[in-house]
Write a protein that holds these residues in place. Structure first.
Motif, short mmCIF file in Angstrom:
data_model
loop_
_atom_site.label_atom_id
_atom_site.label_comp_id
_atom_site.label_asym_id
_atom_site.label_seq_id
_atom_site.Cartn_x
_atom_site.Cartn_y
_atom_site.Cartn_z
N LEU A 147 0.83 -1.21 0.00
CA LEU A 147 0.00 0.00 0.00
C LEU A 147 0.86 1.26 0.00
N GLN A 148 1.92 1.26 0.79
CA GLN A 148 2.81 2.41 0.86
C GLN A 148 3.47 2.68 -0.49
N THR A 149 3.90 1.62 -1.16
CA THR A 149 4.55 1.77 -2.46
C THR A 149 3.54 2.15 -3.54
N PHE A 150 2.36 1.57 -3.45
CA PHE A 150 1.34 1.80 -4.47
C PHE A 150 0.95 3.28 -4.55
N ILE A 151 0.72 3.93 -3.42
CA ILE A 151 0.27 5.33 -3.47
C ILE A 151 1.36 6.25 -4.03
N GLN A 152 2.61 5.79 -3.98
CA GLN A 152 3.71 6.59 -4.55
C GLN A 152 3.84 6.37 -6.05
N GLN A 153 3.55 5.16 -6.52
CA GLN A 153 3.84 4.82 -7.91
C GLN A 153 2.60 4.77 -8.80
N ALA A 154 1.42 4.66 -8.23
CA ALA A 154 0.21 4.49 -9.04
C ALA A 154 -0.11 5.74 -9.84
N ALA A 155 -0.78 5.54 -10.96
CA ALA A 155 -1.20 6.67 -11.81
C ALA A 155 -2.29 7.47 -11.11
N LYS A 156 -2.17 8.79 -11.17
CA LYS A 156 -3.22 9.67 -10.67
C LYS A 156 -4.25 9.87 -11.79
N PRO A 157 -5.43 10.39 -11.46
CA PRO A 157 -6.40 10.67 -12.53
C PRO A 157 -5.77 11.58 -13.58
N GLY A 158 -5.87 11.19 -14.84
CA GLY A 158 -5.25 11.95 -15.92
C GLY A 158 -6.27 12.40 -16.95
N PRO A 159 -5.79 13.00 -18.04
CA PRO A 159 -6.70 13.46 -19.10
C PRO A 159 -7.47 12.30 -19.71
N ALA A 160 -8.70 12.56 -20.09
CA ALA A 160 -9.55 11.54 -20.73
C ALA A 160 -9.93 12.03 -22.12
N ALA A 161 -9.77 11.17 -23.11
CA ALA A 161 -10.08 11.55 -24.50
C ALA A 161 -11.57 11.40 -24.77
N THR A 162 -12.13 12.35 -25.49
CA THR A 162 -13.53 12.28 -25.91
C THR A 162 -13.62 11.53 -27.24
N ARG A 163 -14.84 11.31 -27.70
CA ARG A 163 -15.01 10.64 -28.99
C ARG A 163 -14.43 11.48 -30.13
N ALA A 164 -14.39 12.79 -29.92
CA ALA A 164 -13.85 13.68 -30.94
C ALA A 164 -12.33 13.78 -30.87
N GLY A 165 -11.71 13.08 -29.90
CA GLY A 165 -10.27 13.09 -29.77
C GLY A 165 -9.72 14.24 -28.95
N VAL A 166 -10.61 14.98 -28.27
CA VAL A 166 -10.18 16.09 -27.43
C VAL A 166 -9.90 15.57 -26.03
N ALA A 167 -8.79 15.99 -25.43
CA ALA A 167 -8.43 15.54 -24.08
C ALA A 167 -9.06 16.46 -23.04
N VAL A 168 -9.75 15.87 -22.07
CA VAL A 168 -10.37 16.62 -20.98
C VAL A 168 -9.49 16.45 -19.74
N ALA A 169 -8.91 17.55 -19.25
CA ALA A 169 -8.02 17.50 -18.09
C ALA A 169 -8.83 17.27 -16.82
N PRO A 170 -8.31 16.50 -15.86
CA PRO A 170 -9.06 16.26 -14.62
C PRO A 170 -9.27 17.54 -13.81
N THR A 171 -8.42 18.55 -14.02
CA THR A 171 -8.55 19.82 -13.29
C THR A 171 -9.37 20.85 -14.07
N SER A 172 -10.00 20.43 -15.16
CA SER A 172 -10.88 21.34 -15.90
C SER A 172 -11.99 21.82 -14.97
N PRO A 173 -12.36 23.12 -15.03
CA PRO A 173 -13.39 23.62 -14.12
C PRO A 173 -14.78 23.04 -14.38
N ASN A 174 -15.02 22.57 -15.60
CA ASN A 174 -16.34 22.01 -15.93
C ASN A 174 -16.42 20.55 -15.47
N PHE A 175 -17.52 20.22 -14.80
CA PHE A 175 -17.72 18.84 -14.34
C PHE A 175 -18.07 17.94 -15.51
N THR A 176 -17.43 16.78 -15.58
CA THR A 176 -17.82 15.71 -16.49
C THR A 176 -17.76 14.39 -15.73
#
Length: 605
Positions: free
Chosen positions: A339-368
């Motif tokens: 558990l200690q190692t996992f929280i250091q190495q695991a991927a954090k929430p990252g950008p998500a691609a839409t069907r149109a190929g646009v990346a939505v950043a997790p810190t975008s102010p708009n909720f999705t």
């Protein structure tokens, strides 16, 4: 008399006049009105303009400060989220591992063992009665806990390959996968199928080799299996010292320390072990480990150096390298270290691609958000439907209004809940990586995108080709609850449903990956809706969707070695007895049939 009264009256009138005159003299005199000065007017206008400018500047500064604060909050909250799903073969110890992680996170104080012992409690992550009876996970649940300043969202997936489609949907909401392997058995058949699902999602994979407190394979054998079976380059983060009754601890490679464990208490109930750390060169260590285990450790450490000293994090994020941990979830050997190692190495929430190929950043102010799972009747007292939503970006707030991208419908999220198996807690806010349960008023479908800003849609979640087919039937006097149950349960997507093209045959055809899915549907129809059902198997094993639709089928004329069904959206599906029959039909009608797809997407895609 009359003369006196007259004189008196005249005196009173004169006195009144005198009093009135004196009062008027004492009143303050109003100054005469003057015409406004042009200089004064200009000055007032200038002061007013300056005040307005200052007010606008103050408003802008306040908005900028609020935006900066919101961005700072989003950055901080997203940065401390870790979202993962556990996949494993049945009996590899997934439920035990899940609950030990919850113990370290303080989410529970006593682990419930599976129903193998009648006196024990059922597992926290297993909420359905059938799960408790069989000691397996049939549905996916979302569990949230805090550890070392991080919020971990654990998606507990079904532990059976018959539910691999449900696993795929769950992994659509995960950022990491934890592959749990039985140390005694190594890679097992269902592990292969579930790992293939994880690979489709391209997730980082962390491997935990469990049950080292039982006679187990050599660590190098397991690493070789991971590389041969999955093409994964392995990096052992820790290494077992002994196995079975002689499993005494692990060697932690990043710190070059040996961690020795000692059982205490009732292993299955609490954290169950004390640990002591030693430098590998510590002279006391040799006296604490049996001679043959000590010699084996020295040899293993030398061999491990060949595998490299540093973990290739780029390879981990790309799904090509897996960090490997050895331990025992039952006895808590190596769980906290993982558990200690996992929280250091695991991927954090990252950008998500839409069907149109646009990346939505997790810190975008708009909720999705993405609806990845529907579940009916989690609360047996209320025939409710819950939609599980993964927050993709922005900040979720209770009571907010969102738009369903597919339908354009606006929905108020008045009663959001965080699910802890079948227990619920009201959620006030959420950020990227969080999983939130929403009461489903019939507005949501699997794969839906929820938005507050511009309309966008994330890639759909496909439906895969089933391998087993059977008519689901009920007694005539139970038709009404039967139809209600079919609508409620099959709407979850746990199994697919097809219908005959013969208008006189109205019974649904269940289409599943494995037999256990059929059993679960029958059990729940009886347990939740009071309906007795029977299954009539069909002798088909392959399904293909006709991409060109009904018009293409009509142009083909009569076809042999296949039967035509329609899915819930009314689209044509061809069923074949086997792959040979499929190839025969393609050989005869490929030019007219066009594309036959092994999976289907929602019609809006």
């Amino acid at each position: 008399m009359s003369l006196c009264r007259a004189v008196g009256a005249e005196g009173e009138g004169a006195a009144a006049e005198v009093v009135q005159a004196v009062a008027e003299e004492q009143q303050p005199q109003q100054p005469p009105e003057l015409a406004p000065s042009p200089v004064a007017e200009a000055l007032a206008e200038e002061v007013g303009t300056a005040a307005s400018v200052r007010a606008v500047q103050q408003q802008q500064q306040a908005e900028q400060a609020a935006a900066a604060l919101t961005a700072e909050v989003l950055e901080r909250e997203v940065g401390r989220r870790r979202n993962f799903a556990i996949i494993s073969h049945p009996d590899a110890g997934k439920t035990t591992m899940t609950e030990k992680l919850l113990l370290y996170g303080g989410a529970i104080h006593e682990a419930g063992e599976v129903k193998a012992r009648r006196s024990s409690r059922s597992a926290t992550s297993d909420w359905m009665e059938l799960e408790k009876q069989r000691g397996i996970s049939i549905t996916s649940t979302a569990l949230t806990f805090e550890y070392n300043g991080c919020q971990l969202n654990l998606l507990d997936t079904p532990g059976h390959q018959d539910f691999s489609e449900d696993t795929y949907r769950t992994l659509a909401a995960a950022d990491n996968a934890v592959l749990l392997v039985d140390g005694a058995k190594g890679i097992e058949p269902q592990t292969r199928k579930l790992f293939a699902v994880a690979r489709l999602r391209g997730l980082p994979v962390f491997t935990f080799v469990n049950k080292m407190d039982r006679p187990a394979l050599n660590g190098f054998e397991i690493i070789e299996q991971l590389e041969k079976e999955f093409g994964l380059q392995s990096y052992p983060v820790n290494w077992p010292i002994g196995s079975g009754d002689r499993f005494v601890g692990v060697y932690h490679r990043p710190t070059q320390k040996v961690v020795l464990y000692e059982k205490r208490g009732q292993a299955g109930r609490a954290k169950g072990a004390t640990k002591s750390e030693y430098e590998l060169s510590d002279p006391e260590l040799r006296a604490l480990i049996e001679p043959d285990l000590w010699e084996q450790l020295q040899e293993d450490v030398e061999l491990l150096e060949v595998l490299g000293d540093e973990l290739d994090m780029a390879g981990v994020m790309g799904g090509k390298v897996t960090p490997v941990f050895f331990g025992s979830a039952m006895n808590n050997f190596g769980v906290e270290l993982f558990l200690q190692t996992f929280i250091q190495q695991a991927a954090k929430p990252g950008p998500a691609a839409t069907r149109a190929g646009v990346a939505v950043a997790p810190t975008s102010p708009n909720f999705t958000g993405l609806v990845f799972k529907l579940q009916a009747n989690m609360d047996p007292k209320h025939r409710d439907k819950v939609a599980f939503v993964r927050v993709v970006s922005g900040k979720f707030e209770k009571g907010m209004k969102v738009r369903v991208a597919r339908s354009g419908r606006t929905v108020t999220l008045a009663a959001p809940q965080r699910m802890f198996a079948n227990e619920r807690q009201t959620v006030q806010e959420g950020f990227a990586g969080d999983v939130i349960g929403l009461t489903n008023p019939g507005a949501f479908a699997i794969g839906d995108t929820l938005v507050t800003g511009p309309t966008l849609a994330f890639p759909p979640i496909p439906t895969f080709s089933p391998e087993l087919f059977a008519y689901l039937r009920c007694p005539p006097n139970q038709k009404k609850p039967f139809l209600k149950g079919v609508e409620g349960l099959l709407g979850e997507g746990a199994v697919q449903v097809l219908y005959s093209t013969d208008e006189y045959i109205t019974d649904p055809v269940l289409a599943a990956v494995g037999q256990l899915q059929f059993e679960v549907v029958q059990y729940r129809m009886k347990d939740e809706y009071g309906v007795d059902t029977t299954l009539e198997p069909l002798s088909y094993n392959v399904a293909r969707w006709v991409a060109g639709g009904w018009g293409v089928l009509e142009g083909c004329g009569r076809m042999f070695n296949t039967t035509v069904m329609k899915d819930v959206y009314g689209r044509p599906v061809l069923l074949f007895r086997n792959e040979f029959a499929l190839q025969q039909v393609l050989g005869e009608h490929a030019d007219k049939l066009g594309e036959l797809s092994p999976y289907a997407l929602p019609p809006d895609c």
